[in-house]
Design a protein around this motif. Structure first.
Motif, short mmCIF file in Angstrom:
data_model
loop_
_atom_site.label_atom_id
_atom_site.label_comp_id
_atom_site.label_asym_id
_atom_site.label_seq_id
_atom_site.Cartn_x
_atom_site.Cartn_y
_atom_site.Cartn_z
N LYS A 97 0.83 -1.20 0.00
CA LYS A 97 0.00 0.00 0.00
C LYS A 97 0.87 1.25 0.00
O LYS A 97 0.57 2.23 -0.70
N GLU A 98 1.95 1.23 0.75
CA GLU A 98 2.85 2.38 0.84
C GLU A 98 3.53 2.65 -0.51
O GLU A 98 3.72 3.80 -0.92
N GLN A 99 3.90 1.58 -1.19
CA GLN A 99 4.55 1.74 -2.50
C GLN A 99 3.59 2.30 -3.53
O GLN A 99 3.97 3.13 -4.36
N VAL A 100 2.34 1.88 -3.47
CA VAL A 100 1.33 2.41 -4.39
C VAL A 100 1.17 3.91 -4.16
O VAL A 100 1.10 4.70 -5.12
N LYS A 101 1.10 4.32 -2.90
CA LYS A 101 0.98 5.74 -2.59
C LYS A 101 2.19 6.52 -3.12
O LYS A 101 2.04 7.64 -3.63
N MET A 102 3.37 5.92 -3.01
CA MET A 102 4.59 6.57 -3.49
C MET A 102 4.53 6.77 -5.01
O MET A 102 4.91 7.81 -5.54
N ILE A 103 4.04 5.75 -5.71
CA ILE A 103 3.94 5.82 -7.18
C ILE A 103 2.95 6.90 -7.59
O ILE A 103 3.23 7.72 -8.48
N LYS A 104 1.81 6.93 -6.94
CA LYS A 104 0.79 7.92 -7.29
C LYS A 104 1.27 9.34 -6.98
O LYS A 104 1.02 10.27 -7.75
N LYS A 105 1.97 9.49 -5.86
CA LYS A 105 2.51 10.79 -5.50
C LYS A 105 3.55 11.25 -6.51
O LYS A 105 3.57 12.42 -6.92
N CYS A 106 4.42 10.32 -6.92
CA CYS A 106 5.46 10.65 -7.90
C CYS A 106 4.83 11.03 -9.24
O CYS A 106 5.30 11.94 -9.93
N HIS A 107 3.76 10.33 -9.60
CA HIS A 107 3.07 10.63 -10.86
C HIS A 107 2.54 12.06 -10.86
O HIS A 107 2.75 12.82 -11.82
N LEU A 108 1.90 12.47 -9.77
CA LEU A 108 1.37 13.82 -9.67
C LEU A 108 2.49 14.85 -9.66
O LEU A 108 2.38 15.92 -10.29
N LYS A 109 3.57 14.53 -8.96
CA LYS A 109 4.70 15.47 -8.87
C LYS A 109 5.34 15.70 -10.24
O LYS A 109 5.63 16.84 -10.62
N LEU A 110 5.55 14.61 -10.98
CA LEU A 110 6.16 14.75 -12.31
C LEU A 110 5.25 15.52 -13.25
O LEU A 110 5.72 16.33 -14.05
N CYS A 111 3.95 15.28 -13.18
CA CYS A 111 3.00 16.02 -14.01
C CYS A 111 3.10 17.52 -13.73
O CYS A 111 3.09 18.34 -14.66
N LYS A 112 3.22 17.88 -12.46
CA LYS A 112 3.31 19.28 -12.08
C LYS A 112 4.61 19.90 -12.59
O LYS A 112 4.63 21.05 -13.05
N GLU A 113 5.69 19.15 -12.50
CA GLU A 113 6.98 19.67 -12.96
C GLU A 113 6.99 19.86 -14.48
O GLU A 113 7.51 20.86 -14.98
N ILE A 114 6.43 18.90 -15.21
CA ILE A 114 6.38 19.02 -16.67
C ILE A 114 5.43 20.15 -17.07
O ILE A 114 5.67 20.85 -18.05
N ARG A 115 4.37 20.35 -16.28
CA ARG A 115 3.43 21.44 -16.58
C ARG A 115 4.16 22.79 -16.67
O ARG A 115 3.83 23.64 -17.50
N LYS A 116 5.16 23.01 -15.80
CA LYS A 116 5.88 24.28 -15.78
C LYS A 116 6.56 24.58 -17.11
O LYS A 116 6.79 25.73 -17.46
N GLU A 117 6.88 23.51 -17.85
CA GLU A 117 7.60 23.70 -19.11
C GLU A 117 6.77 23.24 -20.31
O GLU A 117 7.31 23.01 -21.39
N CYS A 118 5.47 23.14 -20.13
CA CYS A 118 4.65 22.57 -21.21
C CYS A 118 4.68 23.42 -22.47
O CYS A 118 4.68 22.87 -23.58
#
Length: 681
Positions: free
Chosen positions: A607-628
């Motif tokens: 369960k903890e690993q799944v949360k980590m993956i989902k959190k990383c997914h959102l974080k990367l989306c936000k970072e890429i958004r800055k340079e979209c």
């Protein structure tokens, strides 16, 4: 923020206070977005198109189209044309293109012109592709040297206009089930081409509706009442001077379509059409004058021309997804909404939807060049080393089948995400989204829903797994199976830190584990069944389709990692490695996040690993958004090519959109039906 933009912001604030009409913030918003680039946009453009030289030639090609009244659409777009008008405009473009082919002395510029025209006019793209690739490559792959020499000059110069007659009313990808027959007549040394049933009608054949003079038709070969397998035959459809159908040929148009109405997809019925025996394509299979059938030692070669056709979907994805994402990202950064008038691109629900699409377009662009270069090298072997050519076919066939299906489905998902992100504006033809959805649907599903294709990849994977189980080594796209014993010995993920998810090799290992696990489970399920082979396969079909998809996406990730490593050897592209890695990481995390239910079925993640993956997914989306905006700018699609006012580079989208509406036919006139109906109310 630069001093210039700070000053513009202040000026805008003052204007808004003293004016009754709020000023458009779009130009300032996009200028601010472009300052966020952590990379050189020009260098990224060179990488995206393969080289500095080709990227620059492409910009020159855009100018040629924009300046040439025969190439560009009157008014800049085809959206207000009727179907007959669009057909004529497309043929006018092709006629001019062939003229330019003779006058342009720079082969790179002419190649760029073909690519640019393919992006500008999807109907042009398909018509030229059918003749210049499918027809020409058929002669190269299936024809003898004599046949190739006799036809190729007329094909490339459009003295012969060719089409590729494979799919039938009742059949698509299952070639063995095709019904059109080619029966050999010993007395006349001819083949008789015939459509014995309604479902044998060749259908959705590009250019068969109105313009093709000849076709390469795949038929069941019959000699002395015995079926000898499927082969390809050259059949004339129309008189080259008058355009009239040849005796025994009945053909027509399929009518209105969702998209690509400039190409005349059609249907063909043959009624005892006689052709010389030498019109059978005889590079591999042959029928001699005595009527003896000499089969190919490699029956699967009949599929080989389809490999390039399937890989062309990748190039189409780059163009189609790239253009609609450019429009959607620019609009998302210009459009403001909410209590604080925020850019809608700053809403998490918005950027999480679009950023994986941007990342995937970069991944697909890198792997497309790699796989197409590989296929072009393999095709050369058909002329120089046929046995070596055949040895590569199973792997490249599985790759192309899987990628066509997987990327077609993903392209549909990208288009749907873009459509939703644009709100009601997506339904305006002038914004380019609806047309792209129709065009993509026509080109990627003409032969069905791709379920048959993806199962071919799954079958290849399972066959390779069986070889490994018997102690043999496999190569190519399935080489990872050689380590399957070691891979499946791990039952739990070792993910413990988010930084691991930013390592492309680490995420590839996780996805490889899932692919290996699923092939292992499915192989056991198929082997243990007491039902017949076909029944067993059908009972596991959904899982087999998913296996083919996993294999295909694993391949994209694996090849992208190789592509990035190649970039590191180029001084101009070295600086791009950080952003390319981040884009690849987002694509990899998207794939894993999208397949979490499969990992959880095998209890691979906690369960903890799944949360980590989902959190990383959102974080990367936000970072890429800055340079979209810099990322979509790097693709180099000019306003002229996009044909969408809401995607304008300068951000002044609302002015451009309203001007486009005002220029539409009869925008403000009195309708013809006013006197007859409205007045009487």
């Amino acid at each position: 923020m630069s001093k210039k933009n700070i000053a513009l912001d202040r000026l805008l604030t003052i204007q808004n206070h003293i004016s009754n009409q709020p000023q458009q913030t779009g130009p300032i918003d996009l200028a601010r977005e472009r300052e966020n680039a952590s990379f050189n946009v020009k260098h990224m453009n060179w990488l995206f198109w393969g080289s500095k030289e080709f990227a620059e030639a492409l910009q020159d090609a855009f100018l040629i189209i924009q300046r040439d009244p025969e190439l560009h659409f009157s008014g800049g777009h085809p959206f207000d044309l009727t179907r007959p008008e669009e057909r004529e405009a497309t043929m006018k473009q092709i006629f001019r293109y062939i003229q330019l082919k003779k006058s342009l002395k720079d082969p790179l510029l002419f190649k760029a012109l073909g690519v640019a025209m393919g992006m500008y006019s999807e109907s042009f793209n398909m018509k030229v592709y059918v003749n210049d690739y499918l027809m020409a490559q058929s002669f190269k792959l299936f024809g003898t040297t004599e046949q190739y020499d006799a036809y190729i000059n007329d094909i490339v110069n459009w003295k012969i206009i060719g089409c590729f007659a494979m799919t039938e009313l009742g059949h698509s990808s299952f070639l063995r089930g095709l019904e059109t027959t080619a029966t050999y007549d010993r007395e006349t040394d001819e083949f008789i081409i015939h459509s014995p049933t309604l479902t044998a009608t060749k259908i959705w054949i590009g250019m068969a509706g109105q313009t093709a003079t000849h076709t390469i038709a795949i038929c069941q070969t019959i000699i002395d009442g015995k079926k000898c397998g499927t082969n390809w035959f050259i059949v004339q459809l129309r008189d080259q001077k008058t355009g009239k159908l040849m005796p025994g040929v009945t053909a027509g148009d399929v009518g209105a379509k969702y998209g690509r109405n400039g190409i005349d997809n059609g249907w063909i019925q043959f009624s005892h059409v006689r052709i010389p025996r030498t019109n059978m394509m005889m590079k591999w299979s042959k029928v001699d004058k005595g009527g003896e059938y000499i089969p190919s030692a490699f029956p699967a070669v009949s599929y080989s021309v389809l490999i390039g056709e399937r890989l062309s979907v990748l190039s189409g994805a780059i163009s189609t997804c790239g253009q609609v994402l450019t429009i959607a990202c620019r609009y998302g950064c210009v459009r403001r909404q909410g209590a604080n008038e925020e850019q809608i691109m700053d809403y998490q629900s918005h950027y999480v939807r679009l950023m994986p699409c941007v990342a995937s377009t970069y991944v697909i662009s890198v792997i497309t060049r790699m796989i197409i270069n590989k296929w072009e090298g393999i095709m050369k072997l058909a002329q120089t080393s046929q046995e070596e050519f055949i040895s590569y076919l199973p792997d490249i066939h599985a790759i192309s089948s899987g990628l066509k299906a997987a990327i077609s489905w993903w392209g549909c998902e990208v288009l749907e995400r873009v459509r939703r992100s644009m709100g009601g504006y997506a339904y305006s033809s002038y914004n380019g989204i609806g047309g792209a959805i129709g065009d993509w649907g026509v080109v990627t599903t003409g032969g069905g829903d791709n379920f048959v294709l993806i199962q071919q990849s799954a079958r290849y994977l399972l066959g390779s797994f069986k070889q490994v189980s018997h102690g043999k080594k496999v190569t190519g796209s399935v080489e990872f199976l050689n380590d399957i014993q070691q891979i499946r010995s791990s039952t739990k993920s070792i993910l413990s830190d988010e930084r691991q998810l930013l390592n492309l090799d680490f995420t590839l290992d996780m996805y490889t584990w899932l692919c290996c696990k699923k092939v292992d489970v499915l192989a056991a399920s198929l082997d243990s069944s007491t039902e017949g082979e076909e029944t067993t396969w059908n009972e596991n079909q959904v899982d087999l389709i998913k296996l083919g998809e996993l294999y295909s996406y694993r391949f994209t990730l694996s090849e992208y990692i190789k592509g990035i490593k190649e970039c590191s050897t180029n001084n101009e592209f070295k600086e791009l490695i950080p952003i390319l890695t981040k884009l690849g990481s987002l694509w990899a995390i998207h794939l894993i996040n999208d397949s979490l239910y499969l990992f959880l079925e095998e209890e691979y993640f906690s369960k903890e690993q799944v949360k980590m993956i989902k959190k990383c997914h959102l974080k990367l989306c936000k970072e890429i958004r800055k340079e979209c905006i810099p990322l979509v700018d790097s693709w180099g699609f000019s306003d002229f090519m996009l044909k969408a006012p809401l995607g304008k580079y300068d951000g002044d989208v609302y002015t451009a959109y309203l001007d486009t509406l005002k220029a539409a036919p009869n925008c403000m006139g009195i309708p013809d039906y006013w006197e007859k109906y409205v007045k009487n109310f």
